[in-house]
Motif scaffolding. Structure first.
Motif, mmCIF file in Angstrom:
data_model
loop_
_atom_site.group_PDB
_atom_site.id
_atom_site.type_symbol
_atom_site.label_atom_id
_atom_site.label_comp_id
_atom_site.label_asym_id
_atom_site.label_seq_id
_atom_site.Cartn_x
_atom_site.Cartn_y
_atom_site.Cartn_z
ATOM 1 N N GLU A 177 10.444 5.928 -3.821
ATOM 2 C CA GLU A 177 10.920 5.509 -5.010
ATOM 3 C C GLU A 177 10.150 4.493 -5.880
ATOM 4 O O GLU A 177 10.157 4.583 -7.044
ATOM 5 C CB GLU A 177 12.461 4.960 -5.021
ATOM 6 C CG GLU A 177 13.245 6.124 -4.464
ATOM 7 C CD GLU A 177 14.825 5.683 -4.508
ATOM 8 O OE1 GLU A 177 15.040 4.332 -4.704
ATOM 9 O OE2 GLU A 177 15.576 6.338 -3.927
ATOM 10 N N SER A 178 9.391 3.561 -5.118
ATOM 11 C CA SER A 178 8.730 2.612 -5.846
ATOM 12 C C SER A 178 7.296 3.313 -5.975
ATOM 13 O O SER A 178 6.058 2.268 -6.310
ATOM 14 C CB SER A 178 8.296 1.340 -4.914
ATOM 15 O OG SER A 178 7.808 1.645 -3.829
ATOM 16 N N ALA A 179 6.928 4.505 -6.003
ATOM 17 C CA ALA A 179 5.656 5.126 -6.283
ATOM 18 C C ALA A 179 5.109 4.736 -7.694
ATOM 19 O O ALA A 179 5.630 4.755 -8.632
ATOM 20 C CB ALA A 179 5.546 6.529 -5.866
ATOM 21 N N CYS A 180 3.770 4.148 -7.635
ATOM 22 C CA CYS A 180 3.243 4.047 -8.969
ATOM 23 C C CYS A 180 2.007 4.920 -8.912
ATOM 24 O O CYS A 180 1.069 5.341 -8.377
ATOM 25 C CB CYS A 180 2.096 2.361 -8.834
ATOM 26 S SG CYS A 180 3.213 1.004 -8.440
ATOM 27 N N MET A 181 2.401 5.917 -10.148
ATOM 28 C CA MET A 181 1.955 7.192 -10.464
ATOM 29 C C MET A 181 0.779 7.011 -11.470
ATOM 30 O O MET A 181 1.078 6.413 -12.550
ATOM 31 C CB MET A 181 2.505 8.255 -10.583
ATOM 32 C CG MET A 181 3.636 8.402 -9.551
ATOM 33 S SD MET A 181 3.052 8.811 -7.855
ATOM 34 C CE MET A 181 2.348 10.619 -8.063
ATOM 35 N N LYS A 187 0.107 5.552 -5.524
ATOM 36 C CA LYS A 187 0.009 4.808 -4.493
ATOM 37 C C LYS A 187 1.502 4.451 -4.130
ATOM 38 O O LYS A 187 2.356 4.385 -5.027
ATOM 39 C CB LYS A 187 -0.666 3.536 -4.683
ATOM 40 C CG LYS A 187 -2.208 3.670 -5.101
ATOM 41 C CD LYS A 187 -3.191 4.439 -3.734
ATOM 42 C CE LYS A 187 -4.563 4.508 -4.194
ATOM 43 N NZ LYS A 187 -5.104 5.204 -3.289
ATOM 44 N N LEU A 188 1.692 3.981 -3.214
ATOM 45 C CA LEU A 188 3.112 3.485 -2.608
ATOM 46 C C LEU A 188 2.852 1.925 -2.270
ATOM 47 O O LEU A 188 2.431 1.532 -1.209
ATOM 48 C CB LEU A 188 3.533 4.257 -1.524
ATOM 49 C CG LEU A 188 3.810 5.717 -1.629
ATOM 50 C CD1 LEU A 188 3.994 6.536 -0.299
ATOM 51 C CD2 LEU A 188 4.757 6.021 -2.627
ATOM 52 N N PRO A 189 3.376 0.993 -3.021
ATOM 53 C CA PRO A 189 3.352 -0.354 -2.925
ATOM 54 C C PRO A 189 3.684 -0.700 -1.434
ATOM 55 O O PRO A 189 3.550 -1.859 -0.831
ATOM 56 C CB PRO A 189 4.058 -0.912 -3.921
ATOM 57 C CG PRO A 189 4.020 -0.024 -5.105
ATOM 58 C CD PRO A 189 4.083 1.277 -4.278
ATOM 59 N N GLY A 190 4.867 -0.015 -0.981
ATOM 60 C CA GLY A 190 5.284 -0.349 0.286
ATOM 61 C C GLY A 190 4.391 -0.016 1.556
ATOM 62 O O GLY A 190 4.701 -0.414 2.789
ATOM 63 N N ARG A 194 -4.828 1.982 3.121
ATOM 64 C CA ARG A 194 -5.357 2.774 2.274
ATOM 65 C C ARG A 194 -4.672 4.130 2.294
ATOM 66 O O ARG A 194 -4.336 4.638 3.505
ATOM 67 C CB ARG A 194 -6.979 2.944 2.426
ATOM 68 C CG ARG A 194 -7.450 3.986 1.242
ATOM 69 C CD ARG A 194 -8.627 4.256 1.635
ATOM 70 N NE ARG A 194 -9.656 3.136 1.507
ATOM 71 C CZ ARG A 194 -11.113 3.415 1.837
ATOM 72 N NH1 ARG A 194 -11.525 4.653 1.963
ATOM 73 N NH2 ARG A 194 -11.855 2.334 2.204
ATOM 74 N N HIS A 195 -4.281 4.781 1.140
ATOM 75 C CA HIS A 195 -3.431 6.011 1.187
ATOM 76 C C HIS A 195 -3.711 6.466 -0.257
ATOM 77 O O HIS A 195 -3.990 5.905 -1.030
ATOM 78 C CB HIS A 195 -2.076 5.843 1.521
ATOM 79 C CG HIS A 195 -1.273 5.103 0.781
ATOM 80 N ND1 HIS A 195 -1.202 3.762 1.024
ATOM 81 C CD2 HIS A 195 -0.363 5.368 -0.426
ATOM 82 C CE1 HIS A 195 -0.410 3.023 -0.364
ATOM 83 N NE2 HIS A 195 0.021 4.268 -0.973
ATOM 84 N N ALA A 196 -3.282 7.821 -0.296
ATOM 85 C CA ALA A 196 -2.899 8.440 -1.617
ATOM 86 C C ALA A 196 -1.848 9.477 -1.600
ATOM 87 O O ALA A 196 -1.573 10.136 -0.547
ATOM 88 C CB ALA A 196 -4.123 9.415 -1.968
ATOM 89 N N PHE A 197 -1.059 9.325 -2.412
ATOM 90 C CA PHE A 197 0.294 9.850 -2.717
ATOM 91 C C PHE A 197 0.452 11.001 -3.689
ATOM 92 O O PHE A 197 -0.094 10.541 -4.965
ATOM 93 C CB PHE A 197 1.407 8.699 -2.715
ATOM 94 C CG PHE A 197 2.903 9.565 -2.913
ATOM 95 C CD1 PHE A 197 3.475 10.088 -1.996
ATOM 96 C CD2 PHE A 197 3.285 9.381 -4.010
ATOM 97 C CE1 PHE A 197 4.675 10.752 -2.052
ATOM 98 C CE2 PHE A 197 4.683 9.984 -4.504
ATOM 99 C CZ PHE A 197 5.315 10.579 -3.376
ATOM 100 N N GLY A 198 0.945 12.162 -3.714
ATOM 101 C CA GLY A 198 1.066 13.263 -4.809
ATOM 102 C C GLY A 198 2.375 13.568 -4.679
ATOM 103 O O GLY A 198 2.974 14.107 -3.568
#
Length: 306
Positions: A177-181, A187-190, A194-198
């Motif tokens: 829910e806190s994803a910064c798109m 990215k997921l601040p939690g 290093r990672h990438a979210f889509g």
């Protein structure tokens, strides 16, 4: 000519039928575990510990299996027919995971040998999409030995949801829910590594559009996580190990720095919030470090991101 494509509505009955057969003939060797929930950083991690009875049975079987293990260079060529579930396409088959921790754990295996370090292609995502259309599951990929892959032959995997007997279906979803798109990738601040979210569009999972959308998202995640394609013997491979999670509505890619933390192996399911330990000593390591810290130790530090 024989139709090698998965027919809608047939996969789940085939999994149930083949599981019963494989258990009966001894081809399937489930690993019994005890489940524990450990909360850290807002995530209720599911940690499975091999039961004491299962460890005793494994110790008893070890001498018998030692010779077979030495000769099993590639268990997928040829695969064990007792573990065969279905033809997915002309490029992939579905097999039961022989030593499964999660019930009805499915392997999506290329018919011809391809390296587990080769980039995923559209055929891989089409095969995964066909399976995900059949039941509620989480797809994942261990890109290389340092990402937890135990076999060199390319295979994706899918496990049914929920992942555990209690807690959320996919524990890591509590941080989504806190994803910064920034557009479709974010990215997921939690997650302190290093990672990438889509996010994926809502589309029929078996459609060509779904496979193409997941394939395009994969490439965007790959680049956003700082990875690149390198040519190896005329084939595109990854520049570094990584894990990939594919849920019905989202994807997460995590580059890896090592396969183990204090002797505990971590694969892609760890980043879904599901860890596996072999004994009480390893469970104490997870409790001492904290599950999120354990993941941080096998991932790539954020300070190294460009």
């Amino acid at each position: 000519m024989e139709d090698l494509h998965l027919q809608p509505g047939t996969l789940w009955p085939a999994i149930l039928r083949q599981t019963e057969h494989a258990l009966r003939c001894g081809a399937l060797r489930p690993i019994e575990t005890i489940q524990t929930l450990i909360e850290e950083a807002g995530v209720r991690f599911l940690v499975r510990q091999v039961s004491s009875l299962a460890r005793k049975e494994k110790a008893r079987q070890a001498p018998k299996e030692a010779g077979a293990t030495c000769n099993a260079v590639n268990p997928f060529l040829p695969y064990d027919p007792d573990l065969f579930v279905a033809d997915i396409s002309d490029s992939h088959v579905a097999l039961l995971n022989k030593f499964n921790v999660i019930d009805r754990h499915l392997l999506i295996v290329t018919r011809r040998f391809k390296s587990q370090e080769a980039l995923l292609d559209l055929a891989d995502f089409a095969a995964l999409a066909a399976c995900m259309a059949e039941f509620d599951g989480l797809g994942f990929y261990n890109g290389g030995a340092d990402a937890g892959a135990s076999q060199q032959h390319k295979h994706l995997q899918i496990v049914p949801l929920p992942l555990g007997e209690s807690g959320p279906p996919i524990p890591i979803e509590s941080v989504l829910e806190s994803a910064c798109m920034e557009g479709p990738i974010g990215k997921l601040p939690g997650l302190p590594f290093r990672h990438a979210f889509g996010r994926l569009e809502s589309a029929p999972a078996a459609s060509k559009h779904a496979a193409h959308a997941a394939f395009d998202c994969y490439h965007a995640l790959f680049e956003a996580a700082g990875l690149r394609a390198i040519e190896v013997n005329g084939e595109l491979h990854q520049s570094a190990p990584y894990n990939l999670l594919v849920a019905p509505r989202w994807m997460l890619l995590v580059p890896r720095s090592s396969e183990r933390v204090e002797g505990i192996s971590v694969n892609a399911l760890g980043f879904a919030g599901s860890l596996f330990v072999r004994d009480a000593e390893q469970m104490q390591v997870i409790r001492r470090l904290g599950p999120m810290t354990a993941l941080q130790r096998v991932a790539v530090p954020l300070v190294m991101a460009q």
